[in-house]
Design a protein around this motif. Sequence first.
Motif, mmCIF file in Angstrom:
data_model
loop_
_atom_site.group_PDB
_atom_site.id
_atom_site.type_symbol
_atom_site.label_atom_id
_atom_site.label_comp_id
_atom_site.label_asym_id
_atom_site.label_seq_id
_atom_site.Cartn_x
_atom_site.Cartn_y
_atom_site.Cartn_z
ATOM 1 N N SER A 94 -11.095 7.047 -12.156
ATOM 2 C CA SER A 94 -9.679 7.167 -12.504
ATOM 3 C C SER A 94 -8.860 6.554 -11.382
ATOM 4 C CB SER A 94 -9.289 8.640 -12.692
ATOM 5 O OG SER A 94 -10.041 9.216 -13.733
ATOM 6 N N GLY A 95 -8.043 5.571 -11.704
ATOM 7 C CA GLY A 95 -7.252 4.896 -10.680
ATOM 8 C C GLY A 95 -6.144 5.781 -10.140
ATOM 9 N N HIS A 96 -5.729 5.516 -8.906
ATOM 10 C CA HIS A 96 -4.649 6.279 -8.285
ATOM 11 C C HIS A 96 -3.312 5.574 -8.437
ATOM 12 C CE1 HIS A 96 -4.265 3.502 -4.842
ATOM 13 N NE2 HIS A 96 -5.559 3.332 -5.018
ATOM 14 N N ASP A 97 -3.306 4.360 -8.971
ATOM 15 C CA ASP A 97 -2.082 3.565 -9.066
ATOM 16 C C ASP A 97 -1.625 3.390 -10.508
ATOM 17 O OD1 ASP A 97 -4.164 2.002 -9.892
ATOM 18 O OD2 ASP A 97 -3.538 0.197 -8.817
ATOM 19 N N GLY A 98 -2.115 4.234 -11.399
ATOM 20 C CA GLY A 98 -1.717 4.131 -12.796
ATOM 21 C C GLY A 98 -2.519 3.130 -13.599
ATOM 22 N N GLN A 251 5.300 -4.003 2.825
ATOM 23 C CA GLN A 251 5.952 -2.742 2.487
ATOM 24 C C GLN A 251 5.395 -2.171 1.184
ATOM 25 O OE1 GLN A 251 8.120 -1.047 4.505
ATOM 26 N NE2 GLN A 251 7.720 0.585 3.000
ATOM 27 N N ARG A 252 5.112 -3.033 0.208
ATOM 28 C CA ARG A 252 4.531 -2.574 -1.059
ATOM 29 C C ARG A 252 3.138 -1.981 -0.816
ATOM 30 N NH1 ARG A 252 6.461 -4.609 -6.112
ATOM 31 N NH2 ARG A 252 8.410 -5.780 -5.897
ATOM 32 N N ILE A 253 2.352 -2.635 0.041
ATOM 33 C CA ILE A 253 1.009 -2.125 0.346
ATOM 34 C C ILE A 253 1.106 -0.780 1.048
ATOM 35 C CG2 ILE A 253 -1.065 -2.550 1.727
ATOM 36 C CD1 ILE A 253 -0.620 -5.555 1.231
ATOM 37 N N LYS A 254 2.037 -0.668 1.981
ATOM 38 C CA LYS A 254 2.215 0.605 2.690
ATOM 39 C C LYS A 254 2.595 1.715 1.723
ATOM 40 C CE LYS A 254 4.648 2.685 6.601
ATOM 41 N NZ LYS A 254 5.586 2.440 7.734
ATOM 42 N N ASN A 255 3.493 1.421 0.778
ATOM 43 C CA ASN A 255 3.911 2.421 -0.202
ATOM 44 C C ASN A 255 2.758 2.824 -1.116
ATOM 45 O OD1 ASN A 255 6.495 2.313 0.848
ATOM 46 N ND2 ASN A 255 7.253 0.883 -0.702
ATOM 47 N N ARG A 256 1.862 1.890 -1.412
ATOM 48 C CA ARG A 256 0.729 2.172 -2.295
ATOM 49 C C ARG A 256 -0.174 3.258 -1.712
ATOM 50 N NH1 ARG A 256 -2.259 -1.460 -5.892
ATOM 51 N NH2 ARG A 256 -4.432 -0.796 -6.134
ATOM 52 N N PHE A 257 -0.389 3.193 -0.398
ATOM 53 C CA PHE A 257 -1.330 4.112 0.237
ATOM 54 C C PHE A 257 -0.651 5.288 0.948
ATOM 55 C CE2 PHE A 257 -3.642 0.020 0.182
ATOM 56 C CZ PHE A 257 -4.748 0.415 -0.534
ATOM 57 N N LYS A 258 0.671 5.300 0.999
ATOM 58 C CA LYS A 258 1.377 6.316 1.786
ATOM 59 C C LYS A 258 1.047 7.746 1.372
ATOM 60 C CE LYS A 258 5.893 7.219 3.843
ATOM 61 N NZ LYS A 258 7.318 6.793 3.910
ATOM 62 N N PRO A 259 0.821 8.039 0.077
ATOM 63 C CA PRO A 259 0.465 9.427 -0.276
ATOM 64 C C PRO A 259 -0.848 9.898 0.357
ATOM 65 C CG PRO A 259 1.211 8.222 -2.215
ATOM 66 C CD PRO A 259 1.024 7.217 -1.129
ATOM 67 N N PHE A 260 -1.701 8.949 0.796
ATOM 68 C CA PHE A 260 -3.011 9.292 1.349
ATOM 69 C C PHE A 260 -3.108 8.999 2.837
ATOM 70 C CE2 PHE A 260 -3.210 7.535 -2.948
ATOM 71 C CZ PHE A 260 -3.630 8.637 -3.665
ATOM 72 N N TYR A 261 -2.469 7.912 3.279
ATOM 73 C CA TYR A 261 -2.523 7.492 4.679
ATOM 74 C C TYR A 261 -1.126 7.068 5.117
ATOM 75 C CZ TYR A 261 -7.526 7.243 3.740
ATOM 76 O OH TYR A 261 -8.813 7.540 3.372
ATOM 77 N N PRO A 262 -0.545 7.715 6.136
ATOM 78 C CA PRO A 262 0.839 7.422 6.522
ATOM 79 C C PRO A 262 1.041 6.027 7.100
ATOM 80 C CG PRO A 262 -0.176 8.968 8.062
ATOM 81 C CD PRO A 262 -1.121 8.834 6.910
ATOM 82 N N ASP A 263 0.033 5.475 7.764
ATOM 83 C CA ASP A 263 0.161 4.144 8.373
ATOM 84 C C ASP A 263 -1.077 3.335 8.019
ATOM 85 O OD1 ASP A 263 0.480 1.859 9.854
ATOM 86 O OD2 ASP A 263 0.911 2.878 11.735
ATOM 87 N N VAL A 264 -1.002 2.587 6.925
ATOM 88 C CA VAL A 264 -2.177 1.907 6.391
ATOM 89 C C VAL A 264 -2.771 0.932 7.402
ATOM 90 C CG1 VAL A 264 -0.751 0.115 5.313
ATOM 91 C CG2 VAL A 264 -3.054 0.539 4.450
ATOM 92 N N TRP A 265 -1.962 0.297 8.226
ATOM 93 C CA TRP A 265 -2.467 -0.730 9.145
ATOM 94 C C TRP A 265 -3.283 -0.110 10.275
ATOM 95 C CZ3 TRP A 265 -1.992 -4.594 6.208
ATOM 96 C CH2 TRP A 265 -0.879 -4.702 5.353
#
Length: 355
Positions: A94-98, A251-265
């Motif tokens: 099940s995807g996390h991004d819809g 910024q879009r990539i950061k928003n994609r993962f923000k619910p799981f990881y606050p700083d994707v980089w």
Amino acid sequence: MTSSFEPTSTTHTPSTFFTRQDGWPETAFAPTTRLRIPRAFQWAGRSLRLLGVIPFLSDWVAYRWFFRISGRARTASGRGLIDKGARLHHVQLSGHDGSSPKRVQCYSLGDERNPVVVLLHGWEANVNALERLTQDLLDQGFHVVTFDLPAHGVSDGTHTDLLEINAVISALLQNKRNADSAREHQERHKLRCAGIVAHSFGGVCAVRLLADGCQCDSLVLINTPATFRGVFDKFTHLLSLSSRQAMAVKQRIKNRFKPFYPDVWQDFSTVRNLAGLSQHVLVVQDIHDKVVPVHEGERLFRVAQQRQQPCARTQLILSRGLGHNRLMQEPSVTREIAGFLRDTALPAEGVSRAC
């Protein structure tokens, strides 16, 4: 998370020798080359520049391309593993991004009572890439599990990311047929295997999985990028993104993962996560790799070597002329990888060989 690229020139003579080292040799270097942008990326970059008159649209397209898998990776795979007696099953993801649910093709080989080793292939590859290593691991008495990453091989989908990949591993280690990337993220402290062998971007996923709490004795990183930011920078170079486009996509990539990881980089940085791991680590790097330059392998090895883990073994295998993918087909290298896992991950008299 980009396709491979070629430099404009090379100055080395291909060969298949490899060396095992306890330290990084001063002579391990690759010739300096200027990256040549493949024709497909040139056309993609021109298309994005045309779309640039509508910034929102061009940013969205570039963002989607970052996670997109090309058609050449979605090909039949696994025949060699089936011939070796692989048992097939699927994990429903099940995807996390819809996104729509994906069916992921999984393979299991060897006696299920034996210690488990997970194999992870790289971006835009499939399970065929690690087929040669599979036999060496079976010969050493391991139970091998692997899968076509989502959107790769015969698995469903056209896009994927690290969360989906690690959710499938979580399901495999828990012997489950369904995986939810958001929920599995919270359960990785319960996971256990003897070892993980990962190639290229698979190594980024593996190190993040261990940092999230998955337990194993040994980790093998083959031609693995040192940072996630470096992967993105390569992507922006290949597509010739403008500074504005690059910032918007980041910024879009950061928003994609923000619910799981606050700083994707930082949270996806291989060197950062590796520094805190206690596993035995083997770094495998070809000094003429055109996709992951040798200096990235050097960073990984030095970070692993400098960990404050007295019982953790750190080793290095260097090859020359085998490149990014052929390295995994070299029998002498795959035997050394299997031997490293035998020495560090197989139990001795019921106790793991820690020191």
